[in-house]
Design a protein around this motif. Structure first.
Motif, PDB file in Angstrom:
ATOM      1  N   THR A 158       0.835  -1.196   0.000  1.00 42.33           N
ATOM      2  CA  THR A 158       0.000   0.000   0.000  1.00 42.33           C
ATOM      3  C   THR A 158       0.870   1.246   0.000  1.00 42.33           C
ATOM      4  N   ALA A 159       0.569   2.170  -0.919  1.00 44.72           N
ATOM      5  CA  ALA A 159       1.319   3.422  -1.006  1.00 44.72           C
ATOM      6  C   ALA A 159       0.402   4.600  -0.718  1.00 44.72           C
ATOM      7  N   VAL A 160       0.955   5.605  -0.045  1.00 43.65           N
ATOM      8  CA  VAL A 160       0.217   6.824   0.271  1.00 43.65           C
ATOM      9  C   VAL A 160       1.031   8.011  -0.212  1.00 43.65           C
ATOM     10  N   ILE A 161       0.421   8.884  -1.015  1.00 46.98           N
ATOM     11  CA  ILE A 161       1.078  10.099  -1.499  1.00 46.98           C
ATOM     12  C   ILE A 161       0.453  11.291  -0.786  1.00 46.98           C
ATOM     13  N   LEU A 162       1.293  12.156  -0.215  1.00 41.22           N
ATOM     14  CA  LEU A 162       0.818  13.289   0.573  1.00 41.22           C
ATOM     15  C   LEU A 162       1.453  14.594   0.119  1.00 41.22           C
TER      16      LEU A 162
ATOM     17  N   ARG B 187      -2.321  -1.121  -3.936  1.00 43.53           N
ATOM     18  CA  ARG B 187      -3.357  -0.122  -3.675  1.00 43.53           C
ATOM     19  C   ARG B 187      -2.685   1.195  -3.321  1.00 43.53           C
ATOM     20  N   VAL B 188      -3.330   2.280  -3.773  1.00 44.26           N
ATOM     21  CA  VAL B 188      -2.759   3.620  -3.611  1.00 44.26           C
ATOM     22  C   VAL B 188      -3.806   4.558  -3.030  1.00 44.26           C
ATOM     23  N   PHE B 189      -3.360   5.375  -2.077  1.00 39.18           N
ATOM     24  CA  PHE B 189      -4.202   6.415  -1.499  1.00 39.18           C
ATOM     25  C   PHE B 189      -3.544   7.767  -1.764  1.00 39.18           C
TER      26      PHE B 189
END
Length: 203
Positions: free
Chosen positions: A6-10, A71-73
Motif C-alpha cells: 500500500t502506497a500513500v502520497i501526501l 493499492r494507492v491512497f
C-alpha cells in the motif's frame, strides 16, 4: 494484504513547505507501520499547477519497479487534498482500480466567509465514483469548512465517506487546550486504521 503493498502520497496546503509538521508526523507513522509513503512539496497556489505536480509524483511511483504496489491512497492538507481529489477523479475516469481512496486533512470547502464557493470547490469530490473511499479530518471550528455546506456536500457524494471531526479544531487542526502531538496522534491513528480497514474490506 501486507502494508508494504500500500502506497500513500501526501502533499501540503497553500503556503506550506516540505517539512509541514502534521504531514511529517503522518508520513513517519505511515512508514513505521510498513506503508510506502511519498511526501512532496509544491509551491504553486494554482490548483491546475498542483494537479500537474501530483500527476508527476504519481507517474514516479508507478515507475518504481522495485515496489509491488497494489493499492494507492492520495492525500494532503487543505489545498493539497483538493489536488488529491482532482487527480483521483481524473484517474477514476480512466481506470476503476487506479486509486483506492483519498485522505483529506482540512478540506478547504470555501475561503473564510465566502460560502458561495463551496459548489465549485467540491465538484471533484461530488463526482468521485462509488467504489472510491474518502476520509475527511476536519476541525469543528474550521472557518474554511462550514458544517452545513459540508454535510450537504457529503450527502451528494457517491463515494464512501468517513469523517473525523476534531472538536474545537481550527483549519490548521489546532485545538485549544491540546498539544499538537496529542492532536496528531489522534489523526495518525485514524488515518492508519482507516487505510487498513479499506484493505480488510477489499474483495
Amino acid at each position: 494484504m501486507s502494508d508494504a503493498h500500500t502506497a500513500v502520497i501526501l502533499t501540503h496546503g497553500a503556503g506550506g513547505d516540505m517539512n509541514f509538521s502534521q504531514l511529517v508526523s503522518l508520513a513517519h507513522q505511515l512508514a513505521s507501520h510498513g506503508f510506502l509513503c511519498l511526501r512532496f512539496t509544491c509551491k504553486g497556489l494554482n490548483l491546475a499547477h498542483r494537479l500537474k505536480a501530483y500527476t508527476a509524483v504519481w507517474d514516479y511511483l508507478k515507475s518504481l519497479q522495485r515496489f509491488t504496489v497494489k493499492r494507492v491512497f492520495f492525500g494532503g492538507r487543505s489545498m493539497g487534498c483538493r489536488a488529491a481529489a482532482a487527480l483521483a477523479r481524473r484517474l477514476s475516469e480512466e481506470s476503476e482500480a487506479a486509486v483506492e481512496g483519498v485522505i483529506c486533512l482540512s478540506f478547504p470547502l470555501h475561503p473564510p466567509g465566502q460560502m458561495h464557493a463551496h459548489r465549485q470547490r467540491s465538484e471533484d469530490l461530488r463526482v468521485l465514483p462509488a467504489h472510491t473511499r474518502v476520509l475527511f479530518v476536519s476541525g469543528t471550528e474550521d472557518d474554511m469548512c462550514d458544517r452545513v455546506h459540508f454535510d450537504t456536500t457529503v450527502k451528494e457524494m457517491k463515494a464512501q465517506v468517513e469523517i473525523l471531526w476534531l472538536r474545537g479544531g481550527s483549519h490548521g487542526l489546532k485545538v485549544k487546550g491540546r498539544s499538537e502531538v496529542s492532536v496528531m496522534e489522534e489523526v495518525n491513528l485514524k488515518v492508519i486504521s482507516w487505510i487498513r480497514n479499506q484493505a480488510a474490506q477489499a474483495p
